[in-house]
Motif scaffolding. Structure first.
Motif, PDB file in Angstrom:
ATOM      1  N   CYS A  11      62.522  24.868  86.194  1.00 19.66           N
ATOM      2  CA  CYS A  11      63.460  25.508  87.111  1.00 19.66           C
ATOM      3  C   CYS A  11      64.833  25.537  86.447  1.00 19.66           C
ATOM      4  CB  CYS A  11      63.520  24.705  88.407  1.00 19.66           C
ATOM      5  SG  CYS A  11      64.849  25.201  89.512  1.00 19.66           S
TER       6      CYS A  11
ATOM      7  N   CYS B 238      67.505  23.153  88.906  1.00 19.95           N
ATOM      8  CA  CYS B 238      67.457  21.692  88.989  1.00 19.95           C
ATOM      9  C   CYS B 238      66.784  21.061  87.775  1.00 19.95           C
ATOM     10  CB  CYS B 238      66.744  21.260  90.266  1.00 19.95           C
ATOM     11  SG  CYS B 238      64.988  21.649  90.308  1.00 19.95           S
TER      12      CYS B 238
ATOM     13  N   CYS C 145      62.242  26.653  91.336  1.00 19.37           N
ATOM     14  CA  CYS C 145      61.157  25.974  92.045  1.00 19.37           C
ATOM     15  C   CYS C 145      60.660  26.898  93.155  1.00 19.37           C
ATOM     16  CB  CYS C 145      61.640  24.675  92.681  1.00 19.37           C
ATOM     17  SG  CYS C 145      62.136  23.416  91.492  1.00 19.37           S
TER      18      CYS C 145
ATOM     19  N   CYS D  54      64.884  22.307  95.252  1.00 23.82           N
ATOM     20  CA  CYS D  54      65.649  21.756  94.119  1.00 23.82           C
ATOM     21  C   CYS D  54      66.531  20.574  94.528  1.00 23.82           C
ATOM     22  CB  CYS D  54      66.526  22.839  93.509  1.00 23.82           C
ATOM     23  SG  CYS D  54      65.599  24.283  92.973  1.00 23.82           S
TER      24      CYS D  54
END
Ligand SMILES: [Zn+2]
Length: 164
Positions: free
Chosen positions: A82, A85, A117, A122
């Motif tokens: 991601c 994050c 995500c 996140c």
């Protein structure tokens, strides 16, 4: 972030029409969302499986973005990270979302992509409130506050691209 009402959320979208913002499906459990632990509220549209939404705060005002993602994705065994994050997931846990740009650029069909995500959680991964599969979070030398700042910085950079 500060808890948002349905009206706050509907008024916050920067990259869809007012009509679309009025009709889109909102989470029914806004009162129960862990607002204190969220850098943004993210949810998937139960009626439109290729759509997700996120709402965050920018200059103390809510800013909402509509996202689309491909309904079928290749490379399901593949791990990806991601870009907000920095959690890695396999099996479709990260999706390439696309957001239409704000204003005229968006109406002309321009969009910006973001690996994110798929569950839009996140904020919870960063805080250790949701645990990804083993190896999903690498050992960090940064403090939690620094990791949160990095995530919100990544999100701000993404929003900047929507206005560019
Ligand atoms: Zn994430």
């Amino acid at each position: 972030m500060k808890p948002l009402t349905e009206q706050d959320i509907r008024n916050s979208f920067i990259n869809c029409s007012k009509g679309e913002a009025k009709r889109l499906s909102l989470p029914r459990d806004l009162d129960e969302r862990p607002w204190d632990d969220l850098d943004f509220l993210g949810w998937r549209d139960p009626g439109a499986p290729d759509r997700s939404y996120l709402v965050t705060e920018r200059d103390a005002r809510p800013v909402g973005v509509t996202l689309r993602f491909p309904s079928s994705q290749r490379g399901f065994l593949h791990r990806s990270m991601c870009s907000l994050c920095l959690t890695t997931h396999s099996g479709g846990g990260v999706s390439l979302m696309t957001a239409r740009k704000a204003g005229t650029a968006g109406r002309e069909g321009n969009s910006v992509g973001l690996y994110m995500c798929t569950d839009l959680a996140c904020s919870l991964y960063v805080r250790g409130k949701k645990i990804p599969e083993p190896g999903g979070r690498f050992e960090e030398s940064l403090t939690l506050e620094e990791q949160i700042a990095r995530t919100t910085g990544n999100l701000t950079a993404f929003l900047d691209k929507l206005y560019a």
